[in-house]
Scaffold this motif. Structure first.
Motif, PDB file in Angstrom:
ATOM      1  N   VAL A  36     -20.013  82.049  28.216  1.00  0.00           N
ATOM      2  CA  VAL A  36     -22.290  81.392  27.833  1.00  0.00           C
ATOM      3  C   VAL A  36     -21.947  80.090  28.983  1.00  0.00           C
ATOM      4  N   GLY A 128     -23.915  91.238  21.903  1.00  0.00           N
ATOM      5  CA  GLY A 128     -22.488  90.630  22.569  1.00  0.00           C
ATOM      6  C   GLY A 128     -21.182  91.306  21.942  1.00  0.00           C
ATOM      7  N   LYS A 220     -20.604 101.083  29.148  1.00  0.00           N
ATOM      8  CA  LYS A 220     -21.225 100.394  30.085  1.00  0.00           C
ATOM      9  C   LYS A 220     -20.121  99.491  30.632  1.00  0.00           C
ATOM     10  N   GLU A 221     -20.211  98.890  32.043  1.00  0.00           N
ATOM     11  CA  GLU A 221     -19.190  98.623  32.810  1.00  0.00           C
ATOM     12  C   GLU A 221     -19.875  97.035  32.608  1.00  0.00           C
ATOM     13  N   VAL A 222     -19.554  95.763  32.660  1.00  0.00           N
ATOM     14  CA  VAL A 222     -19.475  94.885  32.327  1.00  0.00           C
ATOM     15  C   VAL A 222     -20.360  93.882  33.851  1.00  0.00           C
ATOM     16  N   GLY A 249     -23.875  90.502  39.969  1.00  0.00           N
ATOM     17  CA  GLY A 249     -24.759  89.499  39.090  1.00  0.00           C
ATOM     18  C   GLY A 249     -23.159  88.576  38.305  1.00  0.00           C
ATOM     19  N   VAL A 295     -29.183  91.404  38.798  1.00  0.00           N
ATOM     20  CA  VAL A 295     -31.342  91.825  38.442  1.00  0.00           C
ATOM     21  C   VAL A 295     -31.407  90.403  38.263  1.00  0.00           C
ATOM     22  N   GLY A 316     -27.422  87.665  32.394  1.00  0.00           N
ATOM     23  CA  GLY A 316     -27.151  86.137  33.223  1.00  0.00           C
ATOM     24  C   GLY A 316     -29.197  85.655  33.546  1.00  0.00           C
TER      25      GLY A 316
HETATM   26  C1  FNR Z   1     -21.577  89.198  29.167  1.00  0.00           C
HETATM   27  N1  FNR Z   1     -22.014  90.818  29.280  1.00  0.00           N
HETATM   28  C2  FNR Z   1     -21.155  91.516  28.619  1.00  0.00           C
HETATM   29  N2  FNR Z   1     -21.253  92.373  27.679  1.00  0.00           N
HETATM   30  C3  FNR Z   1     -20.905  93.363  26.903  1.00  0.00           C
HETATM   31  O1  FNR Z   1     -20.725  94.949  27.282  1.00  0.00           O
HETATM   32  N3  FNR Z   1     -20.080  92.966  25.774  1.00  0.00           N
HETATM   33  C4  FNR Z   1     -20.326  91.277  25.711  1.00  0.00           C
HETATM   34  O2  FNR Z   1     -19.770  91.131  25.114  1.00  0.00           O
HETATM   35  C5  FNR Z   1     -21.004  90.934  27.113  1.00  0.00           C
HETATM   36  N4  FNR Z   1     -20.669  89.780  27.038  1.00  0.00           N
HETATM   37  C6  FNR Z   1     -21.316  88.699  27.855  1.00  0.00           C
HETATM   38  C7  FNR Z   1     -21.482  87.328  27.144  1.00  0.00           C
HETATM   39  C8  FNR Z   1     -22.460  86.670  28.512  1.00  0.00           C
HETATM   40  C9  FNR Z   1     -22.059  85.009  28.905  1.00  0.00           C
HETATM   41  C10 FNR Z   1     -22.726  86.994  29.365  1.00  0.00           C
HETATM   42  C11 FNR Z   1     -23.899  86.593  30.688  1.00  0.00           C
HETATM   43  C12 FNR Z   1     -22.882  88.532  30.112  1.00  0.00           C
HETATM   44  C13 FNR Z   1     -22.046  91.534  30.191  1.00  0.00           C
HETATM   45  C14 FNR Z   1     -23.889  91.567  30.413  1.00  0.00           C
HETATM   46  O3  FNR Z   1     -23.439  92.865  29.710  1.00  0.00           O
HETATM   47  C15 FNR Z   1     -23.792  92.105  31.553  1.00  0.00           C
HETATM   48  O4  FNR Z   1     -23.054  93.344  31.945  1.00  0.00           O
HETATM   49  C16 FNR Z   1     -23.581  91.871  32.791  1.00  0.00           C
HETATM   50  O5  FNR Z   1     -23.199  90.328  32.946  1.00  0.00           O
HETATM   51  C17 FNR Z   1     -24.581  91.454  34.506  1.00  0.00           C
HETATM   52  O6  FNR Z   1     -25.271  91.517  34.488  1.00  0.00           O
HETATM   53  P1  FNR Z   1     -25.883  90.363  34.637  1.00  0.00           P
HETATM   54  O7  FNR Z   1     -25.729  89.034  33.883  1.00  0.00           O
HETATM   55  O8  FNR Z   1     -25.858  90.039  36.371  1.00  0.00           O
HETATM   56  O9  FNR Z   1     -27.503  90.813  34.482  1.00  0.00           O
END
Ligand code: FNR
Length: 394
Positions: A36, A128, A220-222, A249, A295, A316
């Motif tokens: 976070v 998450g 989903k990809e992250v 992002g 986004v 985010g």
């Molecule tokens: C994430 N994201 C994420 N994705 C997921 O599938 N499992 C998870 O546990 C997490 N944990 C997580 C923690 C935090 C603090 C963030 C900000 C994001 C990834 C999220 O779903 C997304 O794929 C990415 O953050 C890219 O999107 P944004 O942030 O650019 O809108």
């Protein structure tokens, strides 16, 4: 996150399917809070440019429509799974709160504020990775709070690839979830000091999790994109929905690298595909496509929809409205932000002459920069994209 949350809780490498060797929650819990903080720090450093800026619409000065006619609703179709029939969800708004967090005291507060905002605005919401709660029931509250605050909303549970198939129904049950996100994150694992190093059975693992899930699975990809080949693989194993989760992002390579003393994996900076590149690269046989990653505004939402997404995930930017600690004002700030995004998404549809999401597919798209280079090399029909309105009229 992470995928192999099991591996990260232990010193033993836990490849996909391996039994989790749980050695205490402290590493994982600390990482949730760190993620976070590091994600929010990135928002302060962000230069602002990403590949959403590499897509322009051709402006049609006389083709706009009345905003009152715009219908923001979208349908997300999914194929039958082992345990559910084919169907579709209807969402009133074409964007949703993507999977982020849960499991510690702070992230429980954040999830509560996110869930209140999702309830008040009607947005679908993912949590998450719930793996921490599956291994340690004391952490379950940090996720169940989402359903408590939003009993009737559309809620998605989240697990990482590599977890045992039996985690799929357990994760769904924990939240009374309508869908299950399964995240794939090889780039993150590579940079993560305690991450997985064996990705060889991930496809099998996804297939097993999907087969065991009582609700539709969204792979989903992250933040590194899903290629044409990845999407084909998902279709072949019967995954009905994929969130292409692209670069640009929140950057989990940077986040994990910041958790290393020497930052050795900075060398991979820029690795992967953006959400728009993934959408435009997608094969015809792809699962229903969702998009996320980078986004920043309702205009980015509309660009992803016009490039083929049925709905768009935001992480985010929504977390930033809630703040680090999920203070009680966080939900109010996020509700105001989402309400503004809904109004401005509607305004952009009207400007582009689209009453529905499907009509956005007739807009003319001009690509620039790295996005254009990628699409040209991948054989995407650039001039076809630039003249979609004429093809539609013909
Ligand atoms: C994430 N994201 C994420 N994705 C997921 O599938 N499992 C998870 O546990 C997490 N944990 C997580 C923690 C935090 C603090 C963030 C900000 C994001 C990834 C999220 O779903 C997304 O794929 C990415 O953050 C890219 O999107 P944004 O942030 O650019 O809108």
């Amino acid at each position: 996150m992470t995928s192999n949350d099991a591996s990260t809780a232990s010193t033993a490498p836990a490849g996909p399917g391996a039994a989790p060797v749980f050695a205490g929650d402290s590493t994982r819990a600390a990482r949730k809070d760190e993620h976070v903080d590091l994600a929010l720090d990135q928002r302060r450093d962000a230069s602002g440019h990403n590949e959403f800026d590499d897509l322009d619409f051709v402006h049609q000065a006389l083709d706009g429509v009345d905003t009152d006619r715009v219908d923001l609703g979208v349908s997300i179709a999914f194929a039958a799974g082992a345990q559910y029939a084919a169907g579709e969800w209807h969402w009133e708004t074409p964007f949703y709160v993507n999977g982020m967090t849960g499991g510690t005291e702070r992230t429980t507060r954040i999830n509560r504020e996110l869930a209140i905002a999702a309830r008040e605005t009607g947005l679908p919401m993912a949590c998450g990775s719930v793996s921490v709660a599956l291994d340690d029931p004391a952490a379950a509250r940090g996720f169940a709070v989402i359903r408590d605050e939003n009993p009737d909303g559309f809620v998605m549970a989240n697990v990482g690839v590599g977890r045992p198939a039996s985690d799929a129904p357990r994760a769904v049950e924990l939240l009374g979830a309508n869908a299950l996100q399964v995240h794939v994150n090889a780039v993150q694992e590579t940079a993560m000091p305690e991450g997985s190093r064996d990705f060889s059975s991930w496809l099998t693992s996804v297939e097993q999790l999907a087969a065991a899930s009582p609700v539709p699975v969204i792979v989903k990809e992250v933040g590194f994109g899903l290629s044409r080949s990845a999407l084909r693989h998902l279709s072949e194993i019967g995954v009905g929905i994929a969130d292409v989760g692209g670069r640009g992002g929140t950057d989990f390579l940077k986040i994990e690298n910041a958790r290393r003393s020497a930052g050795e994996y900075a060398m991979l900076a820029g690795f992967g595909q953006s959400a728009l590149a993934s959408l435009l690269d997608a094969p015809r046989s792809a699962p229903t496509l969702l998009a996320s990653g980078g986004v920043r505004s309702p205009f980015d939402v509309v660009k992803a929809l016009a490039a083929g997404a049925q709905a768009v995930g935001v992480a985010g930017a929504f977390l930033a409205a809630i703040g680090h600690d999920g203070d009680p004002g966080g939900a109010e700030r996020l509700i105001a932000l989402i309400t503004d995004w809904q109004a401005r998404t509607r305004a952009v549809y009207a400007l582009l002459g689209a009453v529905t999401r499907d009509e956005l597919l007739h807009t003319d798209l001009i690509l620039r920069g790295r996005l254009r280079e990628f699409c040209a090399d991948r054989g995407v029909d650039l001039s076809g994209l630039a003249q979609r309105s004429e093809a539609h009229r013909a």
